[in-house]
Design an enzyme around this catalytic site. Structure first.
Site, PDB file in Angstrom:
ATOM      1  N   HIS A  14      17.687 -30.259 -36.526  1.00  0.00           N
ATOM      2  CA  HIS A  14      17.594 -30.178 -37.463  1.00  0.00           C
ATOM      3  C   HIS A  14      17.388 -29.294 -37.836  1.00  0.00           C
ATOM      4  O   HIS A  14      17.245 -27.936 -38.762  1.00  0.00           O
ATOM      5  CB  HIS A  14      18.576 -31.481 -37.772  1.00  0.00           C
TER       6      HIS A  14
ATOM      7  N   GLU B 107      11.661 -28.361 -43.295  1.00  0.00           N
ATOM      8  CA  GLU B 107      12.095 -28.621 -44.444  1.00  0.00           C
ATOM      9  C   GLU B 107      11.304 -28.241 -45.708  1.00  0.00           C
ATOM     10  O   GLU B 107      10.842 -28.016 -46.816  1.00  0.00           O
ATOM     11  CB  GLU B 107      12.570 -29.751 -44.866  1.00  0.00           C
TER      12      GLU B 107
ATOM     13  N   HIS C 187      20.844 -24.286 -44.760  1.00  0.00           N
ATOM     14  CA  HIS C 187      22.195 -25.169 -43.974  1.00  0.00           C
ATOM     15  C   HIS C 187      22.581 -24.610 -43.649  1.00  0.00           C
ATOM     16  O   HIS C 187      23.888 -25.734 -42.821  1.00  0.00           O
ATOM     17  CB  HIS C 187      22.043 -26.332 -44.927  1.00  0.00           C
TER      18      HIS C 187
ATOM     19  N   LYS D 176      21.007 -39.747 -49.995  1.00  0.00           N
ATOM     20  CA  LYS D 176      22.500 -39.375 -49.581  1.00  0.00           C
ATOM     21  C   LYS D 176      22.140 -40.312 -48.111  1.00  0.00           C
ATOM     22  O   LYS D 176      21.243 -40.115 -47.159  1.00  0.00           O
ATOM     23  CB  LYS D 176      22.026 -37.737 -48.758  1.00  0.00           C
TER      24      LYS D 176
ATOM     25  N   ARG E 280      30.144 -55.084 -50.027  1.00  0.00           N
ATOM     26  CA  ARG E 280      29.840 -53.834 -51.036  1.00  0.00           C
ATOM     27  C   ARG E 280      28.411 -53.195 -51.491  1.00  0.00           C
ATOM     28  O   ARG E 280      28.353 -52.802 -52.159  1.00  0.00           O
ATOM     29  CB  ARG E 280      30.486 -54.871 -52.187  1.00  0.00           C
TER      30      ARG E 280
ATOM     31  N   LYS F 247      11.642 -33.006 -54.274  1.00  0.00           N
ATOM     32  CA  LYS F 247      13.044 -33.519 -53.948  1.00  0.00           C
ATOM     33  C   LYS F 247      13.029 -34.576 -55.342  1.00  0.00           C
ATOM     34  O   LYS F 247      14.542 -34.503 -55.457  1.00  0.00           O
ATOM     35  CB  LYS F 247      13.176 -34.169 -52.517  1.00  0.00           C
TER      36      LYS F 247
ATOM     37  N   HIS G 130      23.511 -25.706 -39.992  1.00  0.00           N
ATOM     38  CA  HIS G 130      24.977 -26.164 -39.412  1.00  0.00           C
ATOM     39  C   HIS G 130      25.995 -25.949 -38.556  1.00  0.00           C
ATOM     40  O   HIS G 130      26.205 -26.276 -37.513  1.00  0.00           O
ATOM     41  CB  HIS G 130      25.730 -26.956 -40.536  1.00  0.00           C
TER      42      HIS G 130
ATOM     43  N   GLU H 136      25.365 -33.986 -56.505  1.00  0.00           N
ATOM     44  CA  GLU H 136      25.210 -32.416 -56.459  1.00  0.00           C
ATOM     45  C   GLU H 136      26.452 -32.062 -57.042  1.00  0.00           C
ATOM     46  O   GLU H 136      26.990 -31.484 -56.080  1.00  0.00           O
ATOM     47  CB  GLU H 136      25.028 -32.817 -54.382  1.00  0.00           C
TER      48      GLU H 136
ATOM     49  N   ARG I 250      21.228 -29.429 -57.285  1.00  0.00           N
ATOM     50  CA  ARG I 250      20.762 -30.265 -56.178  1.00  0.00           C
ATOM     51  C   ARG I 250      21.269 -29.388 -54.623  1.00  0.00           C
ATOM     52  O   ARG I 250      20.328 -29.497 -53.905  1.00  0.00           O
ATOM     53  CB  ARG I 250      21.427 -31.809 -56.112  1.00  0.00           C
TER      54      ARG I 250
ATOM     55  N   ASN J 200      19.807 -27.271 -49.773  1.00  0.00           N
ATOM     56  CA  ASN J 200      20.984 -26.813 -48.750  1.00  0.00           C
ATOM     57  C   ASN J 200      20.627 -25.532 -47.918  1.00  0.00           C
ATOM     58  O   ASN J 200      20.997 -24.894 -47.423  1.00  0.00           O
ATOM     59  CB  ASN J 200      22.035 -27.030 -48.924  1.00  0.00           C
TER      60      ASN J 200
HETATM   61  P1  NAD Z   1      15.703 -38.214 -35.703  1.00  0.00           P
HETATM   62  O1  NAD Z   1      16.029 -39.472 -36.442  1.00  0.00           O
HETATM   63  O2  NAD Z   1      16.721 -38.443 -33.966  1.00  0.00           O
HETATM   64  O3  NAD Z   1      13.955 -38.530 -34.773  1.00  0.00           O
HETATM   65  C1  NAD Z   1      13.768 -37.230 -33.674  1.00  0.00           C
HETATM   66  C2  NAD Z   1      13.749 -37.998 -32.802  1.00  0.00           C
HETATM   67  O4  NAD Z   1      12.335 -38.428 -33.167  1.00  0.00           O
HETATM   68  C3  NAD Z   1      13.802 -39.497 -32.044  1.00  0.00           C
HETATM   69  O5  NAD Z   1      14.090 -39.306 -31.133  1.00  0.00           O
HETATM   70  C4  NAD Z   1      13.404 -40.777 -32.876  1.00  0.00           C
HETATM   71  O6  NAD Z   1      13.433 -41.559 -32.263  1.00  0.00           O
HETATM   72  C5  NAD Z   1      11.910 -40.507 -32.522  1.00  0.00           C
HETATM   73  N1  NAD Z   1      11.142 -40.535 -33.811  1.00  0.00           N
HETATM   74  C6  NAD Z   1      11.598 -41.138 -34.937  1.00  0.00           C
HETATM   75  N2  NAD Z   1      10.128 -41.368 -35.353  1.00  0.00           N
HETATM   76  C7  NAD Z   1       9.098 -41.078 -34.442  1.00  0.00           C
HETATM   77  C8  NAD Z   1       7.400 -41.507 -34.326  1.00  0.00           C
HETATM   78  N3  NAD Z   1       6.332 -41.548 -35.668  1.00  0.00           N
HETATM   79  N4  NAD Z   1       7.415 -41.034 -33.179  1.00  0.00           N
HETATM   80  C9  NAD Z   1       7.439 -40.484 -31.913  1.00  0.00           C
HETATM   81  N5  NAD Z   1       8.981 -40.564 -31.884  1.00  0.00           N
HETATM   82  C10 NAD Z   1       9.285 -40.695 -32.928  1.00  0.00           C
HETATM   83  O7  NAD Z   1      15.669 -36.866 -35.945  1.00  0.00           O
HETATM   84  P2  NAD Z   1      14.950 -36.833 -37.722  1.00  0.00           P
HETATM   85  O8  NAD Z   1      14.756 -35.152 -37.554  1.00  0.00           O
HETATM   86  O9  NAD Z   1      14.348 -37.489 -38.582  1.00  0.00           O
HETATM   87  O10 NAD Z   1      16.132 -36.486 -38.648  1.00  0.00           O
HETATM   88  C11 NAD Z   1      17.678 -35.858 -38.706  1.00  0.00           C
HETATM   89  C12 NAD Z   1      18.672 -36.332 -39.322  1.00  0.00           C
HETATM   90  O11 NAD Z   1      18.269 -36.457 -40.469  1.00  0.00           O
HETATM   91  C13 NAD Z   1      19.960 -35.891 -38.949  1.00  0.00           C
HETATM   92  O12 NAD Z   1      21.034 -36.869 -38.863  1.00  0.00           O
HETATM   93  C14 NAD Z   1      20.023 -35.061 -40.408  1.00  0.00           C
HETATM   94  O13 NAD Z   1      21.334 -35.199 -41.171  1.00  0.00           O
HETATM   95  C15 NAD Z   1      19.339 -35.927 -41.201  1.00  0.00           C
HETATM   96  N6  NAD Z   1      19.306 -35.545 -42.587  1.00  0.00           N
HETATM   97  C16 NAD Z   1      19.799 -36.414 -43.291  1.00  0.00           C
HETATM   98  C17 NAD Z   1      19.171 -36.197 -44.927  1.00  0.00           C
HETATM   99  C18 NAD Z   1      19.637 -37.202 -46.188  1.00  0.00           C
HETATM  100  O14 NAD Z   1      19.511 -36.137 -47.551  1.00  0.00           O
HETATM  101  N7  NAD Z   1      20.063 -37.783 -45.831  1.00  0.00           N
HETATM  102  C19 NAD Z   1      18.525 -34.799 -44.893  1.00  0.00           C
HETATM  103  C20 NAD Z   1      18.251 -34.460 -43.983  1.00  0.00           C
HETATM  104  C21 NAD Z   1      18.251 -34.450 -42.367  1.00  0.00           C
HETATM  105  N1  GLY Z   2      18.442 -32.562 -47.376  1.00  0.00           N
HETATM  106  C1  GLY Z   2      19.848 -32.110 -48.815  1.00  0.00           C
HETATM  107  C2  GLY Z   2      20.050 -33.710 -49.724  1.00  0.00           C
HETATM  108  O1  GLY Z   2      19.058 -34.405 -49.873  1.00  0.00           O
HETATM  109  O2  GLY Z   2      20.648 -32.662 -51.578  1.00  0.00           O
END
Ligand code: NAD
Ligand code: GLY
Length: 361
Positions: free
Chosen positions: A263, A183, A246, A141, A119, A225, A250, A235, A239, A243
């Site tokens: 992304h 971003e 987005h 998030k 939990r 942020k 998406h 949100e 917040r 997006n």
């Molecule tokens: P990712 O986590 O897939 O990383 C991209 C690639 O880079 C992967 O293959 C990873 O293993 C590699 N990698 C990571 N760090 C590295 C480094 N220092 N050196 C070499 N390789 C490295 O992609 P991302 O763009 O970081 O994240 C995308 C995800 O984030 C999506 O699932 C998206 O929905 C999510 N997201 C979440 C929020 C939120 O607010 N929680 C906001 C934006 C995006």
């Molecule tokens: N990436 C959008 C949010 O964190 O709300």
């Protein structure tokens, strides 16, 4: 080192930003942690696993390393369950701390696992992609994808700290840097016109990972942020402006199949489309639309959306979490540095989408 403070009803925590933070992870761990679970993937672990483990083990506490398969395709229930399997097999209790070392996929899944395990246990974000450093690791998030929609299952759950080591960006492919910069410029567009100008002036330094420029960009993005999520953690209003781009983005990701475009690339192109819609719906000037297009291109993201029929775009956009009662809603700009969350004017939207339908032939 710079520190940005995040204050939300769900938790207050520091974001530490500096070169070499990876070796100092022990500093961000709560003193009463009974054990530590380091969650990562083979790609990130190959570069930084040993350093992170050494830093965590310097606390004298037991450290369990959990490696998940790499990639958005694995951001699902099956992979999430691997975390629970390891936490339970290793008998980690509710005072254990989870450390998520990786990009947004690892951060989102690690955070969601922390929100559910017993939990809720505490967790630390150690983002290693630019996108994760400026966006996904901040604000709480967390979640996974469902076959019927991206990020559709999750929780708001704040970390106890975010540790950003700017040096780890050196091993990131250039395409991932461009995706993260999308971003970064988003913050300028929605809330800080001066920062947008600064990005325009420093785009070459940013792409080259000039230490001063990239550190400032990360810090300013985190400050903006942090401001937004501290006003509206869940949100219910402000917040939503995060997006921007987005809804189009998406649709691009889902329409092409996840992983085809990154992304951030889809968000970059989506911001150009959202700027075009802003011109029609809110009177954003043509010169401003051109500045958005030029900067998205300059950071290395695509500006031409993939060709899809208008009806397909609309179908894909309906899955968006901002849709209310079946009505599409968009973050749009009356001018650079200001954002509004508005229902879409169907005529204006069609006009923007028809451009990409035309590009198909
Ligand atoms: P990712 O986590 O897939 O990383 C991209 C690639 O880079 C992967 O293959 C990873 O293993 C590699 N990698 C990571 N760090 C590295 C480094 N220092 N050196 C070499 N390789 C490295 O992609 P991302 O763009 O970081 O994240 C995308 C995800 O984030 C999506 O699932 C998206 O929905 C999510 N997201 C979440 C929020 C939120 O607010 N929680 C906001 C934006 C995006
Ligand atoms: N990436 C959008 C949010 O964190 O709300």
């Amino acid at each position: 080192m710079s520190t940005v403070q995040v204050d939300t009803p769900g938790g207050s925590y520091p974001i530490h930003i500096a070169a070499g933070r990876l070796d100092l992870l022990a500093q961000s761990l709560p003193a009463d942690a009974t054990a530590i679970a380091l969650v990562s993937n083979p790609t990130v672990a190959a570069h930084y696993g040993q350093r992170a483990l050494a830093a965590l083990k310097s606390t004298g506490k037991r450290v369990v390393h959990i490696e998940l398969p790499d990639g958005e395709a694995h951001k699902n229930w099956q992979t999430l369950n691997l975390i629970f399997d390891d936490l339970l097999q290793n008998r980690l209790d509710r005072k254990a701390v989870l450390v998520a070392l990786g990009g947004g996929v690892i951060g989102d899944m690690g955070g969601f696992a922390a929100s559910c395990y017993m939990r809720g246990i505490r967790f630390v974000q150690v983002p290693t992609t630019l996108l994760a450093q400026v966006d996904s690791s901040v604000g709480g998030k967390t979640g996974i994808n469902h076959p019927l929609g991206k990020n559709m299952v999750g929780a708001f759950y704040q970390p106890v700290a975010v540790e950003i080591d700017t040096d780890v960006l050196a091993t990131l492919p250039a395409r991932e840097i461009s995706a993260g910069l999308a971003e970064v410029i988003k913050y300028g567009l929605i809330i800080d016109a001066d920062f947008f100008v600064w990005c325009e002036q420093n785009v070459a330094a940013l792409r080259a990972l000039d230490p001063q420029a990239i550190t400032y960009a990360i810090q300013r993005s985190c400050e903006l942020k942090a401001y937004v999520v501290s006003q509206d953690e869940r949100e219910s209003g402000l917040r939503a402006i995060l997006n921007f781009g987005h809804t189009f983005g998406h649709a691009i990701e889902a329409g092409l199949g996840y992983g085809e475009w990154l992304h951030g690339e889809a968000v970059g192109c989506g911001m150009v489309q959202a700027a075009e819609l802003s011109a029609l719906a809110l009177g954003l000037s043509p010169a401003s639309v051109e500045r958005v297009r030029a900067l998205v291109q300059a950071i290395g993201c695509p500006i031409q959306p993939p060709g899809m029929a208008v009806e397909r775009w609309l179908e894909l956009m309906q899955v968006d979490k901002k849709t209310e009662g079946g009505q599409l809603r968009f973050v749009l700009l009356p001018e650079i540095g200001q954002a509004r969350f508005v229902a879409a004017d169907p005529e204006a939207l069609r006009s923007v989408l028809e451009k990409s339908a035309v590009a198909r032939v």
